[in-house]
Design an enzyme around this catalytic site. Sequence first.
Site, PDB file in Angstrom:
ATOM      1  N   TRP A  14     -70.798  27.395  11.515  1.00  0.00           N
ATOM      2  CA  TRP A  14     -71.039  28.402  12.559  1.00  0.00           C
ATOM      3  C   TRP A  14     -69.741  28.683  13.331  1.00  0.00           C
ATOM      4  O   TRP A  14     -69.500  29.793  13.788  1.00  0.00           O
ATOM      5  CB  TRP A  14     -72.130  27.893  13.519  1.00  0.00           C
ATOM      6  CG  TRP A  14     -72.374  28.765  14.710  1.00  0.00           C
ATOM      7  CD1 TRP A  14     -73.246  29.807  14.804  1.00  0.00           C
ATOM      8  CD2 TRP A  14     -71.736  28.669  15.995  1.00  0.00           C
ATOM      9  NE1 TRP A  14     -73.188  30.357  16.059  1.00  0.00           N
ATOM     10  CE2 TRP A  14     -72.264  29.684  16.813  1.00  0.00           C
ATOM     11  CE3 TRP A  14     -70.762  27.829  16.538  1.00  0.00           C
ATOM     12  CZ2 TRP A  14     -71.869  29.877  18.127  1.00  0.00           C
ATOM     13  CZ3 TRP A  14     -70.359  28.019  17.847  1.00  0.00           C
ATOM     14  CH2 TRP A  14     -70.918  29.038  18.620  1.00  0.00           C
ATOM     15  N   HIS A  15     -68.878  27.652  13.421  1.00  0.00           N
ATOM     16  CA  HIS A  15     -67.641  27.813  14.179  1.00  0.00           C
ATOM     17  C   HIS A  15     -66.618  28.693  13.473  1.00  0.00           C
ATOM     18  O   HIS A  15     -65.690  29.187  14.108  1.00  0.00           O
ATOM     19  CB  HIS A  15     -67.007  26.444  14.472  1.00  0.00           C
ATOM     20  CG  HIS A  15     -67.801  25.641  15.453  1.00  0.00           C
ATOM     21  ND1 HIS A  15     -68.805  24.792  15.074  1.00  0.00           N
ATOM     22  CD2 HIS A  15     -67.767  25.593  16.808  1.00  0.00           C
ATOM     23  CE1 HIS A  15     -69.335  24.237  16.149  1.00  0.00           C
ATOM     24  NE2 HIS A  15     -68.735  24.711  17.215  1.00  0.00           N
ATOM     25  N   GLY A  16     -66.763  28.879  12.183  1.00  0.00           N
ATOM     26  CA  GLY A  16     -65.821  29.767  11.519  1.00  0.00           C
ATOM     27  C   GLY A  16     -65.652  29.460  10.058  1.00  0.00           C
ATOM     28  O   GLY A  16     -66.259  28.523   9.516  1.00  0.00           O
TER      29      GLY A  16
END
Lengths: 483, 78
Positions: A326-328
């Site tokens: 989700w962070h990247g």
Amino acid sequence: MVFNSLIFLVFFSVVYLICWVPLKNTTKGQNIFLLLASYFFYGYADWRMLPLLIVATLIFYFLGKGIATAKSEKQSYWLTALGVVLGVSTLLYFKYFNFFIESFGALLETCGQHTNLHTFNIIMPLGISFFTFRLLSYVIDIYRGKVEPINDIVAFGTYVAFFPCLLSGPIDRPTFINQLKTVRTIEYNNTIEGCGQFLWGLFKKVVIADNLATSIDQVWNNIDGATGSTLAIAAILYSFQMYTDFSGYSDMAIGVSRLLGFTIAKNFNHPFFALNMADYWRRWHMSLTSWLTDYVFMPLNIRFRDWGKFGMILAIIINMIVVGMWHGANWTFAVFGLYHGLLFVPLILSGAFFKKSKIHTNRLGLPVIADFGRMVLTFMLVTIGLTIFRAGNISQAWSYFCGMSDRTLFSIPDLDGKVELYTAFVSIILMLIIEWFNRDKSLLLSYIKNIQRPIVLALLYSFTLFIILLLRGGSADFVYFQF
Amino acid sequence: MERNQILAEVQEIFRDVLDNEEIELLDATTADDIEEWDSLTHIQLIVAIEKHFKIKFTSKEILSWQNIGQMIDCIASK
């Protein structure tokens, strides 16, 4: 427009005055104004992304209505599925498209195939991971029968784009819309608690996180030249930087929302007092973890429920990889998620996962030795995870760990920026003491409301602000803006 | 089976799984009312209830319950 900037101070002062003077007691008027202010706030960062936010809001607003009025269960299921596919594919396109192309190319190269794949110049809209999750929970909750669709597009738009939470969360759920339907009044307690929470967040961000940022960045820029002890100290300090940066932002968002008469989701509950990793994830970025628990972990866990503990382990590992990704788009985030997923395995097998941890204190109100040891151990495990998180790629993370584990681990650490580091160090100790003795309070510093004289409070706050500005570090963006 | 009978049996399962003999279930009881009842123990409760009543819930049913009353209605409808 970051919270700790002059432009935000001007922007917020205008919003605050208009909300509470000409628009006082007019819920509808305030909502329209807040929506416009939120779009201005977003457009100020990058106006090219505004159409995406507006179109996504319109689509999900009508999808919500369609799901609730569907003629059959099947129809409502497919409309919900359409919403999920739209939301997830938007995220995949803007955040992960180039990553998939590069990873696919690298895989073909490994197999000896020459490739000529192009990556695209995609600009990632700020805050996309946050507002997409708000949109997704709206349609899923309508399908699950947990909320009714709203018949007020302005209120819905404000829920999606509410400016204090738009760029970095917290990720509020659709029940937040109820606050947009009721009359909001300016209250003494809300005002002083809002200001107090904002100042607390500002202190964490500009005095601790910003003072730590430069020294830590310098260590990361020269891993090969740093001693093991320097790398170890920088890793520990990075855990504090991440916490104070992100929770500082969340506290400021809570404070700003309070001043406008809203209560938004809590995002942190003193994660460094966690007794094990399960406890930690109940305290860190809570609005994201509770979102993923409801919409990823629980459905998986239900599906795998007949497989016993193995089913739960599988569900938690998938869930934690999603948390990481989700962070990247970077393999470091996937490994970070997998690492945390694997740390849950012993907790599930031993049964500790199912028990809520309670901290035991001694006569002085401090944690007993055994609990303190568990807190330190959890912190060290978190620090290892955040080192992987901070690295630009897997090999850099590996170099960092290798550098940390040689003989120089026992030498005297050497970090640049001594004054900034001492300021941050003393501030961290102060923060931990204040947090420890206020850990059961829902809003830190809420005891300030006992001071009933506005002038005394104004002086106190001004003095605190003066100290914060005096001790502030170099200006740095919020880490979580990139997600 | 009588609705009250189902409630009594579900209460017994709750006490057993959550290891707390003081749990008293009402139709309006939610996870907020019982400290040990969270998203993790919820699955253990579901599995125990399914085994006990020899039924199978759908995912949507499990995810849509908002209190004990809705859960009991769902069991009664099986």
